[in-house]
Design a protein around this motif. Sequence first.
Motif, PDB file in Angstrom:
ATOM      1  N   LEU A  66     -11.055  -3.620  -7.597  1.00  0.00           N
ATOM      2  CA  LEU A  66     -11.494  -2.306  -7.128  1.00  0.00           C
ATOM      3  C   LEU A  66     -10.680  -1.155  -7.718  1.00  0.00           C
ATOM      4  O   LEU A  66     -10.999   0.009  -7.497  1.00  0.00           O
ATOM      5  N   GLY A  67      -9.619  -1.480  -8.444  1.00  0.00           N
ATOM      6  CA  GLY A  67      -8.844  -0.434  -9.114  1.00  0.00           C
ATOM      7  C   GLY A  67      -7.543  -0.054  -8.442  1.00  0.00           C
ATOM      8  O   GLY A  67      -6.843   0.848  -8.913  1.00  0.00           O
ATOM      9  N   PHE A  68      -7.195  -0.710  -7.344  1.00  0.00           N
ATOM     10  CA  PHE A  68      -5.920  -0.403  -6.693  1.00  0.00           C
ATOM     11  C   PHE A  68      -4.752  -0.875  -7.561  1.00  0.00           C
ATOM     12  O   PHE A  68      -4.865  -1.859  -8.293  1.00  0.00           O
ATOM     13  N   LYS A  69      -3.662  -0.137  -7.482  1.00  0.00           N
ATOM     14  CA  LYS A  69      -2.473  -0.451  -8.268  1.00  0.00           C
ATOM     15  C   LYS A  69      -1.283  -0.866  -7.412  1.00  0.00           C
ATOM     16  O   LYS A  69      -0.384  -1.559  -7.899  1.00  0.00           O
ATOM     17  N   THR A  70      -1.261  -0.421  -6.159  1.00  0.00           N
ATOM     18  CA  THR A  70      -0.119  -0.687  -5.289  1.00  0.00           C
ATOM     19  C   THR A  70      -0.610  -1.049  -3.898  1.00  0.00           C
ATOM     20  O   THR A  70      -1.578  -0.451  -3.401  1.00  0.00           O
ATOM     21  N   VAL A  71       0.072  -2.013  -3.259  1.00  0.00           N
ATOM     22  CA  VAL A  71      -0.181  -2.349  -1.861  1.00  0.00           C
ATOM     23  C   VAL A  71       1.103  -2.093  -1.083  1.00  0.00           C
ATOM     24  O   VAL A  71       2.192  -2.527  -1.489  1.00  0.00           O
ATOM     25  N   ILE A  72       0.968  -1.361   0.029  1.00  0.00           N
ATOM     26  CA  ILE A  72       2.092  -1.146   0.942  1.00  0.00           C
ATOM     27  C   ILE A  72       1.799  -1.914   2.225  1.00  0.00           C
ATOM     28  O   ILE A  72       0.745  -1.717   2.845  1.00  0.00           O
ATOM     29  N   ASN A  73       2.728  -2.773   2.610  1.00  0.00           N
ATOM     30  CA  ASN A  73       2.590  -3.529   3.856  1.00  0.00           C
ATOM     31  C   ASN A  73       3.477  -2.890   4.914  1.00  0.00           C
ATOM     32  O   ASN A  73       4.703  -2.887   4.799  1.00  0.00           O
ATOM     33  N   ASN A  74       2.843  -2.317   5.956  1.00  0.00           N
ATOM     34  CA  ASN A  74       3.588  -1.683   7.043  1.00  0.00           C
ATOM     35  C   ASN A  74       3.741  -2.581   8.274  1.00  0.00           C
ATOM     36  O   ASN A  74       4.188  -2.116   9.322  1.00  0.00           O
ATOM     37  N   ALA A  78       6.525   5.772  -2.478  1.00  0.00           N
ATOM     38  CA  ALA A  78       5.713   4.690  -3.036  1.00  0.00           C
ATOM     39  C   ALA A  78       4.350   5.199  -3.490  1.00  0.00           C
ATOM     40  O   ALA A  78       3.832   4.765  -4.524  1.00  0.00           O
ATOM     41  N   ILE A  79       3.778   6.121  -2.744  1.00  0.00           N
ATOM     42  CA  ILE A  79       2.487   6.694  -3.138  1.00  0.00           C
ATOM     43  C   ILE A  79       2.651   7.509  -4.412  1.00  0.00           C
ATOM     44  O   ILE A  79       1.867   7.398  -5.358  1.00  0.00           O
ATOM     45  N   VAL A  80       3.698   8.331  -4.450  1.00  0.00           N
ATOM     46  CA  VAL A  80       3.921   9.176  -5.631  1.00  0.00           C
ATOM     47  C   VAL A  80       4.187   8.323  -6.863  1.00  0.00           C
ATOM     48  O   VAL A  80       3.695   8.609  -7.963  1.00  0.00           O
ATOM     49  N   ALA A  81       4.957   7.242  -6.696  1.00  0.00           N
ATOM     50  CA  ALA A  81       5.360   6.426  -7.842  1.00  0.00           C
ATOM     51  C   ALA A  81       4.214   5.589  -8.403  1.00  0.00           C
ATOM     52  O   ALA A  81       4.253   5.189  -9.572  1.00  0.00           O
ATOM     53  N   SER A  82       3.200   5.312  -7.615  1.00  0.00           N
ATOM     54  CA  SER A  82       2.104   4.462  -8.084  1.00  0.00           C
ATOM     55  C   SER A  82       1.306   5.158  -9.167  1.00  0.00           C
ATOM     56  O   SER A  82       0.994   6.357  -9.068  1.00  0.00           O
ATOM     57  N   ASP A  83       0.938   4.402 -10.199  1.00  0.00           N
ATOM     58  CA  ASP A  83       0.159   4.994 -11.292  1.00  0.00           C
ATOM     59  C   ASP A  83      -1.345   4.886 -11.040  1.00  0.00           C
ATOM     60  O   ASP A  83      -2.149   5.038 -11.961  1.00  0.00           O
ATOM     61  N   GLY A  84      -1.718   4.646  -9.803  1.00  0.00           N
ATOM     62  CA  GLY A  84      -3.130   4.587  -9.447  1.00  0.00           C
ATOM     63  C   GLY A  84      -3.296   4.480  -7.950  1.00  0.00           C
ATOM     64  O   GLY A  84      -2.332   4.637  -7.189  1.00  0.00           O
ATOM     65  N   PRO A  85      -4.514   4.197  -7.478  1.00  0.00           N
ATOM     66  CA  PRO A  85      -4.787   4.164  -6.038  1.00  0.00           C
ATOM     67  C   PRO A  85      -3.903   3.179  -5.283  1.00  0.00           C
ATOM     68  O   PRO A  85      -3.531   2.115  -5.792  1.00  0.00           O
ATOM     69  N   VAL A  86      -3.593   3.546  -4.044  1.00  0.00           N
ATOM     70  CA  VAL A  86      -2.697   2.775  -3.186  1.00  0.00           C
ATOM     71  C   VAL A  86      -3.471   2.318  -1.958  1.00  0.00           C
ATOM     72  O   VAL A  86      -4.239   3.090  -1.370  1.00  0.00           O
ATOM     73  N   LEU A  87      -3.250   1.078  -1.550  1.00  0.00           N
ATOM     74  CA  LEU A  87      -3.774   0.586  -0.277  1.00  0.00           C
ATOM     75  C   LEU A  87      -2.595   0.261   0.625  1.00  0.00           C
ATOM     76  O   LEU A  87      -1.721  -0.524   0.247  1.00  0.00           O
ATOM     77  N   ALA A  88      -2.559   0.889   1.810  1.00  0.00           N
ATOM     78  CA  ALA A  88      -1.535   0.582   2.809  1.00  0.00           C
ATOM     79  C   ALA A  88      -2.193  -0.140   3.968  1.00  0.00           C
ATOM     80  O   ALA A  88      -3.303   0.220   4.378  1.00  0.00           O
ATOM     81  N   HIS A  89      -1.518  -1.160   4.487  1.00  0.00           N
ATOM     82  CA  HIS A  89      -2.126  -1.892   5.600  1.00  0.00           C
ATOM     83  C   HIS A  89      -1.102  -2.228   6.664  1.00  0.00           C
ATOM     84  O   HIS A  89       0.110  -2.257   6.430  1.00  0.00           O
ATOM     85  N   CYS A  90      -1.601  -2.469   7.865  1.00  0.00           N
ATOM     86  CA  CYS A  90      -0.823  -3.029   8.967  1.00  0.00           C
ATOM     87  C   CYS A  90      -1.768  -3.983   9.705  1.00  0.00           C
ATOM     88  O   CYS A  90      -2.617  -4.606   9.065  1.00  0.00           O
ATOM     89  N   ARG A  91      -1.680  -4.095  11.014  1.00  0.00           N
ATOM     90  CA  ARG A  91      -2.614  -4.984  11.713  1.00  0.00           C
ATOM     91  C   ARG A  91      -4.029  -4.413  11.710  1.00  0.00           C
ATOM     92  O   ARG A  91      -4.995  -5.102  11.403  1.00  0.00           O
ATOM     93  N   SER A  92      -4.132  -3.089  12.016  1.00  0.00           N
ATOM     94  CA  SER A  92      -5.452  -2.460  12.116  1.00  0.00           C
ATOM     95  C   SER A  92      -5.665  -1.335  11.118  1.00  0.00           C
ATOM     96  O   SER A  92      -6.786  -0.881  10.923  1.00  0.00           O
TER      97      SER A  92
END
Length: 433
Positions: free
Chosen positions: A27-35, A82-96
Amino acid sequence: MKPIPVTQKLSVAAQLQPDDFQELSRLGFKTVINNRPDGEEASQPGTDAEAAAAKAAGLDYVFIPVTSSSMTDSDVRRFAEAIVASDGPVLAHCRSGARSFYMWVLAGDVDVQGFSDDKLVAVASNIGIAPDASRAWLATHRRTGKPDVKGFYDSRTGSIQYVVSDPTTKRCAIIDPVLDYDEKSATTKTEHADEILGYVTDEGLTVEWILDTHPHADHFSAARYLKEKTGAPTAIGAHVVDVQALWKDIYNWPDFPADGSQWDRLFNEGDTFKVGTIDARVMFSPGHTLASITYVIGEAAFVHDTLFVPDSGTARADFPGGSARVLWKSIQDILALPDQTRIFTGHDYQPGGRKALWESTVAVQKHSNPHIAGQTEESFVALREARDATLPMPKLILHALQVNINGGRLPEPESNGRRYLKIPLDALEGAAW
């Protein structure tokens, strides 16, 4: 797994499974953040499994575990970085997805301008957060000292004007308003100022202050016009008297009162005031001019022409009274504000034809502004002075300063009823053409 868009760069989602990471890459995401902290429930894969899946999918992976009651300043800063450093779209997730959304809000609207509470509640609803719950969270967390900020862009001069309001009391300040001027026909209009007045009326706001950050060199100030329309007091930095004295000589105006009396209040370093219930203070920020100040209103800083958005660097320091070395010191004072502080700049010249931008944060400036990141005082001064030597003077500098050192007052009409500007010839020797 369903990514919910929050901004063009950030989406949030509920708990991911290892098989989801390849799809995120597709889908084009470059970074995943796990919260989500490990061990919240037995069914979650855990950060080690997620990190391995991200690596296999070619994604960057950042682990910032938080709970609804423990989102520290350090966590929020890392999230923003982390959002600024990513060279493309970011997905952040937690439980919901809720914690990741709230982390983004606390990070200071990293990628967007003008997210009202209503818009935030609408995005939260898409994530599955009940409107009453998101409004209660925002009332507790986001609104403490956080003004609403509306920017008005003047494409003719690249200037941004602001209405800064307290959402609780509906009281506001207007910062650096523009009086329209066409140098070819020497015509003045009040279209931009009237647009601001229209916004104030539509939003039900009461104007408490009309604030100048400094006497501008590229547009006329509408402060006087707006004072006449609203009755609100005008203010500027106390060192405007130094600028007045300098330009009084350039214009050969021996009788000009260079005492700051054209404004209702002159602010000194550290002075405080309020916009509604929101605390505000003044920082003396010279370098671009002798009189430049920064208004820190709640968690928002209006830095005039000291910093631009990161891809545009910093402002010039070669006007009469300017200094690149002094500008560097002023920038360091601004960067000492909390990392989440929203930074609102006074100009944007749309490099590469991109849309106009005027909001960033202290953290983003530290990380992404090439005039700041990796620079020393000496390297900055060399960079700034070399660039300034190539820049022509603003086309309105000699037109505008005679109005702006006079608090936005146009020259008095002469015997024939017309007003006349005074243009000193060869007053800016050595300026690039």
